[in-house]
Design a protein around this motif. Structure first.
Motif, short mmCIF file in Angstrom:
data_model
loop_
_atom_site.label_atom_id
_atom_site.label_comp_id
_atom_site.label_asym_id
_atom_site.label_seq_id
_atom_site.Cartn_x
_atom_site.Cartn_y
_atom_site.Cartn_z
N HIS A 120 0.83 -1.21 0.00
CA HIS A 120 0.00 0.00 0.00
C HIS A 120 0.86 1.25 0.00
O HIS A 120 0.61 2.20 -0.76
N ILE A 121 1.90 1.29 0.85
CA ILE A 121 2.75 2.49 0.93
C ILE A 121 3.47 2.73 -0.39
O ILE A 121 3.52 3.87 -0.89
N LEU A 122 4.02 1.69 -0.98
CA LEU A 122 4.71 1.85 -2.26
C LEU A 122 3.77 2.31 -3.36
O LEU A 122 4.08 3.21 -4.15
N ARG A 123 2.59 1.69 -3.42
CA ARG A 123 1.63 2.03 -4.48
C ARG A 123 1.06 3.44 -4.26
O ARG A 123 0.98 4.25 -5.18
N ASP A 124 0.64 3.72 -3.03
CA ASP A 124 -0.01 5.00 -2.75
C ASP A 124 0.95 6.17 -2.89
O ASP A 124 0.57 7.24 -3.39
N SER A 125 2.21 5.99 -2.49
CA SER A 125 3.17 7.09 -2.57
C SER A 125 3.65 7.34 -3.99
O SER A 125 4.10 8.44 -4.31
N SER B 238 4.44 5.26 -9.96
CA SER B 238 3.92 6.26 -10.90
C SER B 238 4.61 7.60 -10.78
O SER B 238 4.61 8.40 -11.71
N GLY B 239 5.22 7.87 -9.61
CA GLY B 239 5.90 9.15 -9.41
C GLY B 239 4.91 10.25 -9.10
O GLY B 239 3.75 10.22 -9.50
N ARG B 240 5.36 11.23 -8.32
CA ARG B 240 4.52 12.38 -7.98
C ARG B 240 5.40 13.62 -8.00
O ARG B 240 6.59 13.55 -7.68
N ASP B 241 4.80 14.74 -8.33
CA ASP B 241 5.52 16.01 -8.33
C ASP B 241 5.23 16.71 -7.00
O ASP B 241 4.24 17.42 -6.86
N LEU B 242 6.09 16.46 -6.00
CA LEU B 242 5.87 17.01 -4.67
C LEU B 242 6.99 17.97 -4.31
O LEU B 242 8.15 17.75 -4.62
N ARG B 243 6.63 19.04 -3.61
CA ARG B 243 7.63 19.91 -2.98
C ARG B 243 7.63 19.57 -1.50
O ARG B 243 7.05 20.27 -0.67
N LYS C 101 -2.51 6.79 5.79
CA LYS C 101 -2.53 7.96 4.91
C LYS C 101 -1.14 8.58 4.84
O LYS C 101 -0.45 8.70 5.85
N GLY C 102 -0.76 9.01 3.65
CA GLY C 102 0.53 9.67 3.47
C GLY C 102 0.43 11.14 3.85
O GLY C 102 -0.32 11.90 3.25
N VAL C 103 1.21 11.54 4.84
CA VAL C 103 1.24 12.93 5.32
C VAL C 103 2.43 13.63 4.68
O VAL C 103 3.58 13.20 4.84
N VAL C 104 2.16 14.69 3.94
CA VAL C 104 3.19 15.42 3.20
C VAL C 104 3.74 16.53 4.07
O VAL C 104 3.01 17.43 4.50
N PRO D 39 -4.97 10.12 -4.88
CA PRO D 39 -4.59 9.73 -6.25
C PRO D 39 -4.32 10.90 -7.18
O PRO D 39 -3.44 10.84 -8.05
N GLU D 40 -5.05 11.99 -6.99
CA GLU D 40 -4.89 13.13 -7.91
C GLU D 40 -3.77 14.08 -7.51
O GLU D 40 -3.48 15.03 -8.21
N GLY D 41 -3.17 13.87 -6.36
CA GLY D 41 -2.12 14.79 -5.91
C GLY D 41 -2.08 14.88 -4.41
O GLY D 41 -1.89 13.89 -3.71
N VAL D 42 -2.26 16.10 -3.90
CA VAL D 42 -2.23 16.33 -2.45
C VAL D 42 -3.49 17.07 -2.04
O VAL D 42 -3.82 18.11 -2.61
#
Length: 443
Positions: A80-85, A102-107, A122-125, A313-316
Protein backbone atom coordinates in the motif's frame (compact mmCIF):
# COMPACT_ATOMS: atom_id res chain seq x y z
CA UNK A 1 16.11 21.78 4.81
CA UNK A 2 19.54 23.27 5.48
CA UNK A 3 22.15 21.09 7.19
CA UNK A 4 24.38 23.01 9.55
CA UNK A 5 27.97 23.67 8.59
CA UNK A 6 29.97 22.46 11.59
CA UNK A 7 33.43 21.05 12.34
CA UNK A 8 33.89 17.40 11.48
CA UNK A 9 33.19 14.99 14.32
CA UNK A 10 35.10 11.67 14.21
CA UNK A 11 32.02 9.73 15.37
CA UNK A 12 29.17 12.04 14.37
CA UNK A 13 26.78 9.11 13.89
CA UNK A 14 27.14 5.89 15.86
CA UNK A 15 24.93 2.84 15.29
CA UNK A 16 25.20 -0.89 16.02
CA UNK A 17 26.28 -1.46 12.41
CA UNK A 18 29.06 1.11 12.45
CA UNK A 19 29.92 4.76 12.82
CA UNK A 20 30.75 7.65 10.54
CA UNK A 21 32.34 11.04 10.93
CA UNK A 22 30.27 13.95 9.68
CA UNK A 23 32.50 14.19 6.60
CA UNK A 24 32.08 10.47 5.88
CA UNK A 25 28.30 10.70 6.31
CA UNK A 26 28.01 13.59 3.87
CA UNK A 27 30.36 11.83 1.42
CA UNK A 28 28.24 8.66 1.40
CA UNK A 29 25.01 10.63 1.34
CA UNK A 30 26.27 12.67 -1.62
CA UNK A 31 26.82 9.45 -3.58
CA UNK A 32 23.22 8.44 -2.84
CA UNK A 33 22.05 11.91 -3.85
CA UNK A 34 23.79 11.62 -7.22
CA UNK A 35 22.12 8.27 -7.92
CA UNK A 36 18.58 9.40 -7.06
CA UNK A 37 18.79 12.99 -8.32
CA UNK A 38 15.76 13.81 -10.45
CA UNK A 39 13.59 11.01 -9.05
CA UNK A 40 10.13 12.34 -8.13
CA UNK A 41 9.90 10.37 -4.88
CA UNK A 42 11.81 7.48 -3.30
CA UNK A 43 11.09 4.99 -0.53
CA UNK A 44 13.51 3.68 2.08
CA UNK A 45 13.42 0.52 4.15
CA UNK A 46 13.70 2.32 7.47
CA UNK A 47 15.73 -0.16 9.47
CA UNK A 48 17.20 1.37 12.66
CA UNK A 49 20.77 1.54 11.45
CA UNK A 50 23.34 3.44 9.41
CA UNK A 51 22.06 2.75 5.85
CA UNK A 52 18.74 4.44 6.67
CA UNK A 53 20.47 7.54 8.04
CA UNK A 54 22.69 7.73 4.95
CA UNK A 55 19.69 7.27 2.62
CA UNK A 56 17.61 9.96 4.32
CA UNK A 57 20.53 12.38 4.31
CA UNK A 58 21.13 11.68 0.62
CA UNK A 59 17.50 12.34 -0.24
CA UNK A 60 17.64 15.66 1.61
CA UNK A 61 20.78 16.66 -0.29
CA UNK A 62 19.12 15.70 -3.59
CA UNK A 63 15.90 17.52 -2.75
CA UNK A 64 13.94 14.30 -3.33
CA UNK A 65 10.93 13.48 -1.10
CA UNK A 66 11.47 10.30 0.86
CA UNK A 67 8.95 7.75 2.17
CA UNK A 68 10.12 5.61 5.12
CA UNK A 69 8.71 2.06 5.22
CA UNK A 70 8.53 0.37 8.63
CA UNK A 71 10.80 -2.68 8.67
CA UNK A 72 8.05 -4.75 10.30
CA UNK A 73 5.38 -3.74 7.77
CA UNK A 74 3.44 -6.70 6.48
CA UNK A 75 3.15 -7.40 2.77
CA UNK A 76 -0.18 -5.57 2.45
CA UNK A 77 0.99 -2.46 4.31
CA UNK A 78 4.26 -2.35 2.41
CA UNK A 79 2.49 -2.72 -0.95
CA UNK A 80 0.00 0.00 0.00
CA UNK A 81 2.75 2.49 0.93
CA UNK A 82 4.71 1.85 -2.26
CA UNK A 83 1.63 2.03 -4.48
CA UNK A 84 -0.01 5.00 -2.75
CA UNK A 85 3.17 7.09 -2.57
CA UNK A 86 4.11 6.43 -6.19
CA UNK A 87 7.74 5.84 -5.17
CA UNK A 88 9.90 5.11 -8.20
CA UNK A 89 12.99 3.89 -6.33
CA UNK A 90 13.56 1.88 -3.17
CA UNK A 91 16.65 2.37 -1.01
CA UNK A 92 17.36 -0.72 1.04
CA UNK A 93 20.53 -1.30 3.07
CA UNK A 94 22.68 0.61 0.62
CA UNK A 95 21.10 -0.81 -2.53
CA UNK A 96 18.85 1.11 -4.92
CA UNK A 97 16.19 -0.73 -6.88
CA UNK A 98 13.48 0.31 -9.32
CA UNK A 99 9.95 -0.23 -7.96
CA UNK A 100 8.24 1.25 -11.03
CA UNK A 101 5.99 3.65 -9.16
CA UNK A 102 3.92 6.26 -10.90
CA UNK A 103 5.90 9.15 -9.41
CA UNK A 104 4.52 12.38 -7.98
CA UNK A 105 5.52 16.01 -8.33
CA UNK A 106 5.87 17.01 -4.67
CA UNK A 107 7.63 19.91 -2.98
CA UNK A 108 8.22 17.96 0.17
CA UNK A 109 10.95 16.52 2.35
CA UNK A 110 9.04 13.58 3.80
CA UNK A 111 5.89 11.59 3.30
CA UNK A 112 5.11 9.83 6.58
CA UNK A 113 2.32 7.30 6.78
CA UNK A 114 -0.07 7.37 9.71
CA UNK A 115 -0.88 4.26 11.68
CA UNK A 116 -4.11 3.65 9.78
CA UNK A 117 -6.38 3.42 12.84
CA UNK A 118 -9.28 4.77 10.77
CA UNK A 119 -8.58 2.91 7.53
CA UNK A 120 -5.58 2.38 5.31
CA UNK A 121 -2.52 4.43 6.35
CA UNK A 122 -2.53 7.96 4.91
CA UNK A 123 0.53 9.67 3.47
CA UNK A 124 1.24 12.93 5.32
CA UNK A 125 3.19 15.42 3.20
CA UNK A 126 5.69 17.42 5.26
CA UNK A 127 7.67 20.32 3.80
CA UNK A 128 11.32 21.20 4.47
CA UNK A 129 10.11 24.49 5.94
CA UNK A 130 7.88 22.79 8.49
CA UNK A 131 10.73 20.52 9.62
CA UNK A 132 13.16 23.43 9.88
CA UNK A 133 10.68 25.55 11.85
CA UNK A 134 10.01 22.72 14.27
CA UNK A 135 13.63 21.79 14.87
CA UNK A 136 14.65 25.42 15.33
CA UNK A 137 11.86 25.96 17.85
CA UNK A 138 12.85 22.82 19.75
CA UNK A 139 16.49 23.90 19.70
CA UNK A 140 15.40 27.12 21.41
CA UNK A 141 13.22 25.61 24.13
CA UNK A 142 15.49 22.60 24.80
CA UNK A 143 18.70 24.67 24.47
CA UNK A 144 19.79 22.03 21.97
CA UNK A 145 23.18 22.80 20.38
CA UNK A 146 26.03 21.23 18.44
CA UNK A 147 27.70 20.45 21.76
CA UNK A 148 25.02 17.86 22.64
CA UNK A 149 25.17 14.10 22.19
CA UNK A 150 21.74 12.62 21.49
CA UNK A 151 21.13 8.97 22.39
CA UNK A 152 18.03 7.01 21.39
CA UNK A 153 16.90 3.72 19.89
CA UNK A 154 13.56 4.75 18.40
CA UNK A 155 12.19 3.63 15.01
CA UNK A 156 13.32 5.71 12.03
CA UNK A 157 9.94 6.06 10.34
CA UNK A 158 8.09 8.36 12.77
CA UNK A 159 8.39 11.99 13.79
CA UNK A 160 10.04 11.16 17.11
CA UNK A 161 12.81 8.88 15.87
CA UNK A 162 13.35 10.26 12.36
CA UNK A 163 12.53 13.98 12.36
CA UNK A 164 13.70 14.75 15.88
CA UNK A 165 16.13 11.89 16.31
CA UNK A 166 17.97 12.03 12.95
CA UNK A 167 17.16 15.30 11.20
CA UNK A 168 17.60 17.20 14.48
CA UNK A 169 21.26 16.20 14.85
CA UNK A 170 21.84 16.78 11.12
CA UNK A 171 20.44 20.29 11.31
CA UNK A 172 21.99 21.28 14.63
CA UNK A 173 25.33 19.56 14.11
CA UNK A 174 25.30 17.48 17.28
CA UNK A 175 26.44 13.89 17.73
CA UNK A 176 23.91 11.06 17.32
CA UNK A 177 24.13 7.62 18.93
CA UNK A 178 21.40 5.23 17.82
CA UNK A 179 21.31 2.16 20.03
CA UNK A 180 19.40 -0.07 17.60
CA UNK A 181 16.83 -0.93 20.25
CA UNK A 182 15.66 1.31 23.11
CA UNK A 183 16.57 -1.00 25.99
CA UNK A 184 17.60 0.23 29.46
CA UNK A 185 20.95 -1.53 29.08
CA UNK A 186 21.64 0.10 25.69
CA UNK A 187 20.80 3.58 26.96
CA UNK A 188 22.89 3.13 30.09
CA UNK A 189 25.88 1.94 28.03
CA UNK A 190 26.06 5.12 25.92
CA UNK A 191 26.83 8.42 27.67
CA UNK A 192 24.91 11.36 26.25
CA UNK A 193 23.53 14.77 27.12
CA UNK A 194 20.04 14.08 25.70
CA UNK A 195 18.00 10.89 25.59
CA UNK A 196 14.76 10.37 23.66
CA UNK A 197 12.21 7.74 24.63
CA UNK A 198 8.54 6.84 24.63
CA UNK A 199 6.70 6.02 27.87
CA UNK A 200 7.28 2.28 27.50
CA UNK A 201 11.03 2.91 27.28
CA UNK A 202 11.02 5.20 30.31
CA UNK A 203 8.87 2.79 32.28
CA UNK A 204 11.42 0.02 31.72
CA UNK A 205 14.30 2.32 32.61
CA UNK A 206 12.55 3.45 35.80
CA UNK A 207 12.15 -0.23 36.70
CA UNK A 208 15.93 -0.72 36.28
CA UNK A 209 17.50 1.55 38.92
CA UNK A 210 21.07 0.91 37.77
CA UNK A 211 20.24 1.91 34.19
CA UNK A 212 18.29 4.96 35.34
CA UNK A 213 21.13 6.19 37.56
CA UNK A 214 23.52 5.86 34.61
CA UNK A 215 21.52 8.60 32.85
CA UNK A 216 21.85 11.05 35.75
CA UNK A 217 24.67 13.09 34.08
CA UNK A 218 22.44 13.81 31.05
CA UNK A 219 21.01 17.24 30.46
CA UNK A 220 17.56 16.21 29.16
CA UNK A 221 15.43 13.07 29.27
CA UNK A 222 12.70 13.66 26.69
CA UNK A 223 9.46 11.69 26.59
CA UNK A 224 6.80 11.79 23.90
CA UNK A 225 4.47 9.94 21.50
CA UNK A 226 2.08 9.08 24.37
CA UNK A 227 1.34 10.44 27.87
CA UNK A 228 3.98 9.56 30.47
CA UNK A 229 2.36 7.97 33.55
CA UNK A 230 2.90 10.09 36.66
CA UNK A 231 4.49 7.20 38.63
CA UNK A 232 7.08 6.79 35.86
CA UNK A 233 7.71 10.55 35.84
CA UNK A 234 8.25 10.49 39.60
CA UNK A 235 10.41 7.36 39.45
CA UNK A 236 12.74 8.84 36.85
CA UNK A 237 13.04 12.06 38.82
CA UNK A 238 13.97 10.16 41.98
CA UNK A 239 16.53 7.89 40.27
CA UNK A 240 18.19 10.38 37.92
CA UNK A 241 17.87 13.58 39.92
CA UNK A 242 15.92 15.32 37.16
CA UNK A 243 12.34 15.27 35.96
CA UNK A 244 11.80 14.26 32.33
CA UNK A 245 10.81 16.81 29.68
CA UNK A 246 7.48 15.94 28.09
CA UNK A 247 6.35 17.17 24.70
CA UNK A 248 3.29 16.77 22.47
CA UNK A 249 2.86 16.44 18.74
CA UNK A 250 1.57 14.29 15.92
CA UNK A 251 2.56 13.35 12.39
CA UNK A 252 0.44 16.09 10.85
CA UNK A 253 1.71 18.91 13.07
CA UNK A 254 5.17 17.76 14.17
CA UNK A 255 5.95 18.86 17.75
CA UNK A 256 3.84 21.77 18.96
CA UNK A 257 3.94 21.80 22.77
CA UNK A 258 6.79 21.10 25.20
CA UNK A 259 8.21 21.74 28.63
CA UNK A 260 11.36 23.88 28.65
CA UNK A 261 14.92 22.87 29.44
CA UNK A 262 15.26 25.77 31.88
CA UNK A 263 11.72 25.71 33.22
CA UNK A 264 9.25 23.70 35.24
CA UNK A 265 8.56 20.05 34.40
CA UNK A 266 5.09 19.20 35.62
CA UNK A 267 3.94 15.56 35.93
CA UNK A 268 0.92 14.73 33.79
CA UNK A 269 1.42 17.81 31.60
CA UNK A 270 3.23 18.44 28.31
CA UNK A 271 4.14 22.09 28.67
CA UNK A 272 3.63 25.24 26.63
CA UNK A 273 3.27 25.94 22.87
CA UNK A 274 6.53 26.21 20.95
CA UNK A 275 7.53 29.62 19.57
CA UNK A 276 5.34 30.36 16.56
CA UNK A 277 2.66 27.83 17.55
CA UNK A 278 -0.77 28.79 18.91
CA UNK A 279 -3.27 26.42 20.48
CA UNK A 280 -6.88 26.54 21.62
CA UNK A 281 -9.71 24.35 22.91
CA UNK A 282 -13.14 24.14 21.30
CA UNK A 283 -16.33 22.21 21.98
CA UNK A 284 -18.13 19.90 19.54
CA UNK A 285 -19.62 22.90 17.72
CA UNK A 286 -16.28 24.68 17.35
CA UNK A 287 -16.93 27.28 20.03
CA UNK A 288 -13.77 28.26 21.93
CA UNK A 289 -13.56 27.03 25.52
CA UNK A 290 -11.86 28.66 28.51
CA UNK A 291 -8.26 27.92 29.43
CA UNK A 292 -9.06 27.33 33.09
CA UNK A 293 -7.18 24.07 33.65
CA UNK A 294 -10.42 22.18 34.22
CA UNK A 295 -12.50 22.37 31.05
CA UNK A 296 -11.83 19.50 28.65
CA UNK A 297 -12.02 20.44 24.99
CA UNK A 298 -10.89 19.45 21.52
CA UNK A 299 -7.34 20.69 20.94
CA UNK A 300 -6.61 22.72 17.81
CA UNK A 301 -3.24 24.14 16.73
CA UNK A 302 -1.90 26.54 14.13
CA UNK A 303 1.61 27.53 13.15
CA UNK A 304 4.46 26.91 10.69
CA UNK A 305 4.89 23.19 11.49
CA UNK A 306 1.63 21.95 9.95
CA UNK A 307 1.54 19.42 7.13
CA UNK A 308 1.04 20.47 3.52
CA UNK A 309 -1.70 17.87 3.12
CA UNK A 310 -2.48 14.20 2.50
CA UNK A 311 -1.59 12.19 -0.57
CA UNK A 312 -4.55 11.30 -2.76
CA UNK A 313 -4.59 9.73 -6.25
CA UNK A 314 -4.89 13.13 -7.91
CA UNK A 315 -2.12 14.79 -5.91
CA UNK A 316 -2.23 16.33 -2.45
CA UNK A 317 -5.38 17.20 -0.52
CA UNK A 318 -4.85 20.22 1.75
CA UNK A 319 -5.53 19.63 5.46
CA UNK A 320 -9.01 20.27 6.77
CA UNK A 321 -8.61 23.55 8.64
CA UNK A 322 -11.19 25.60 10.48
CA UNK A 323 -10.15 29.22 10.09
CA UNK A 324 -6.52 28.13 9.91
CA UNK A 325 -6.77 25.77 12.90
CA UNK A 326 -5.84 22.11 12.60
CA UNK A 327 -8.07 19.72 14.59
CA UNK A 328 -5.68 17.32 16.32
CA UNK A 329 -8.37 14.81 17.30
CA UNK A 330 -7.05 14.97 20.87
CA UNK A 331 -8.81 16.34 23.92
CA UNK A 332 -6.96 18.38 26.50
CA UNK A 333 -7.08 21.01 29.20
CA UNK A 334 -5.11 24.27 29.11
CA UNK A 335 -4.37 26.11 32.34
CA UNK A 336 -4.46 29.88 32.89
CA UNK A 337 -0.65 29.73 32.74
CA UNK A 338 -0.76 28.03 29.32
CA UNK A 339 0.26 24.56 30.51
CA UNK A 340 -1.34 21.72 28.56
CA UNK A 341 -2.57 18.37 29.85
CA UNK A 342 -3.46 15.86 27.14
CA UNK A 343 -6.50 13.78 28.07
CA UNK A 344 -6.14 11.55 25.00
CA UNK A 345 -7.82 10.83 21.70
CA UNK A 346 -11.34 12.20 21.44
CA UNK A 347 -12.48 8.93 19.88
CA UNK A 348 -11.24 6.68 22.71
CA UNK A 349 -10.07 8.71 25.71
CA UNK A 350 -12.96 11.10 26.30
CA UNK A 351 -15.60 8.98 27.99
CA UNK A 352 -19.14 10.30 28.32
CA UNK A 353 -20.73 8.43 31.18
CA UNK A 354 -23.94 9.27 33.06
CA UNK A 355 -23.83 12.86 31.85
CA UNK A 356 -20.19 13.37 32.87
CA UNK A 357 -17.11 13.81 30.67
CA UNK A 358 -14.23 11.75 32.04
CA UNK A 359 -10.66 11.63 30.72
CA UNK A 360 -9.33 8.08 30.49
CA UNK A 361 -5.81 9.26 31.35
CA UNK A 362 -6.81 10.52 34.78
CA UNK A 363 -8.30 7.14 35.67
CA UNK A 364 -5.25 5.32 34.25
CA UNK A 365 -2.86 7.46 36.30
CA UNK A 366 -4.84 6.74 39.45
CA UNK A 367 -4.84 2.99 38.82
CA UNK A 368 -1.07 3.13 38.37
CA UNK A 369 -0.74 4.49 41.90
CA UNK A 370 -1.88 1.11 43.25
CA UNK A 371 1.21 -0.91 44.24
CA UNK A 372 -0.02 -4.02 42.41
CA UNK A 373 -0.67 -2.29 39.06
CA UNK A 374 2.04 -2.25 36.38
CA UNK A 375 0.05 -1.09 33.33
CA UNK A 376 -3.47 0.25 32.81
CA UNK A 377 -5.68 1.23 29.88
CA UNK A 378 -9.16 2.68 30.26
CA UNK A 379 -11.88 2.90 27.62
CA UNK A 380 -15.58 3.63 27.39
CA UNK A 381 -17.76 0.64 26.59
CA UNK A 382 -21.33 1.20 25.31
CA UNK A 383 -23.85 0.95 28.16
CA UNK A 384 -27.67 1.09 27.92
CA UNK A 385 -28.07 3.37 30.95
CA UNK A 386 -24.81 5.33 31.29
CA UNK A 387 -24.12 5.82 27.59
CA UNK A 388 -20.58 4.61 28.15
CA UNK A 389 -19.22 2.53 31.03
CA UNK A 390 -15.71 3.22 32.29
CA UNK A 391 -13.85 -0.04 31.79
CA UNK A 392 -10.25 -0.74 32.77
CA UNK A 393 -7.76 -3.30 31.46
CA UNK A 394 -4.98 -3.82 33.95
CA UNK A 395 -1.67 -5.69 34.05
CA UNK A 396 -1.04 -6.33 37.74
CA UNK A 397 0.21 -8.59 40.46
CA UNK A 398 -2.58 -10.60 42.14
CA UNK A 399 -5.34 -8.18 43.13
CA UNK A 400 -9.12 -8.24 43.20
CA UNK A 401 -10.87 -6.09 40.56
CA UNK A 402 -13.22 -4.77 43.26
CA UNK A 403 -10.21 -3.50 45.23
CA UNK A 404 -9.03 -1.50 42.22
CA UNK A 405 -12.49 -0.01 41.70
CA UNK A 406 -12.61 1.07 45.34
CA UNK A 407 -9.06 2.40 45.11
CA UNK A 408 -10.02 4.78 42.29
CA UNK A 409 -13.33 5.76 43.91
CA UNK A 410 -11.42 6.78 47.04
CA UNK A 411 -9.12 9.12 45.12
CA UNK A 412 -11.28 10.57 42.33
CA UNK A 413 -14.91 11.59 42.06
CA UNK A 414 -17.02 8.47 42.41
CA UNK A 415 -18.42 8.81 38.88
CA UNK A 416 -14.85 8.43 37.54
CA UNK A 417 -14.34 4.95 38.99
CA UNK A 418 -14.23 2.00 36.58
CA UNK A 419 -17.43 -0.01 36.61
CA UNK A 420 -15.48 -3.05 35.33
CA UNK A 421 -11.83 -4.09 35.66
CA UNK A 422 -10.30 -6.85 33.51
CA UNK A 423 -6.96 -8.32 34.56
CA UNK A 424 -4.86 -9.11 31.47
CA UNK A 425 -1.39 -10.44 30.81
CA UNK A 426 -0.36 -7.56 28.54
CA UNK A 427 -1.72 -4.55 26.66
CA UNK A 428 -1.59 -4.40 22.85
CA UNK A 429 0.92 -1.77 21.72
CA UNK A 430 2.28 -0.48 18.42
CA UNK A 431 5.94 0.03 17.56
CA UNK A 432 6.02 3.38 19.38
CA UNK A 433 4.66 1.86 22.57
CA UNK A 434 1.18 3.34 22.27
CA UNK A 435 -1.63 1.17 23.59
CA UNK A 436 -3.92 0.08 20.77
CA UNK A 437 -7.21 0.58 22.58
CA UNK A 438 -9.27 -0.56 19.59
CA UNK A 439 -7.90 -4.05 20.23
CA UNK A 440 -9.06 -4.20 23.86
CA UNK A 441 -11.99 -6.53 24.42
CA UNK A 442 -13.58 -8.01 27.52
CA UNK A 443 -13.55 -11.55 26.07
Amino acid sequence: MRLIESPDLPDAVVTPSGSLSRHQLLERASRVAERIKGAPIVAVDATPDLPTIVAVTGALLAGVPIVPIPPDAGDLERAHILRDSGATLLLSRGDISDVSGSGRDLRAALVLYTSGTTGAPKGVVISPGAIAADLDALAEVWQWTADDTLVHGLPLYHVHGLVLGVLGPLRLGCRLIHTGRPTPQAYAAHPGTMYFGVPTVWSRIAADPAAARALAPARLLVSGSAPLPVPVFDGLAALTGQAPVERYGMTETLITVSARADGERRPGHVGLPLPGVTTRLVDESGTPLPADGETIGHLQVTGPTLLDGYLIPEGVRPPDLSGGWFPTGDVATIGPDGWHRIVGRASTDLIKTGGYRVGAGEVEDTLLLHPAVREAAVIGVPHPDLGEQITAFVVADPVAPADLIDFVAGRLAVHKRPRAVHLVGSLPRNAMGKVQKSLLTAD
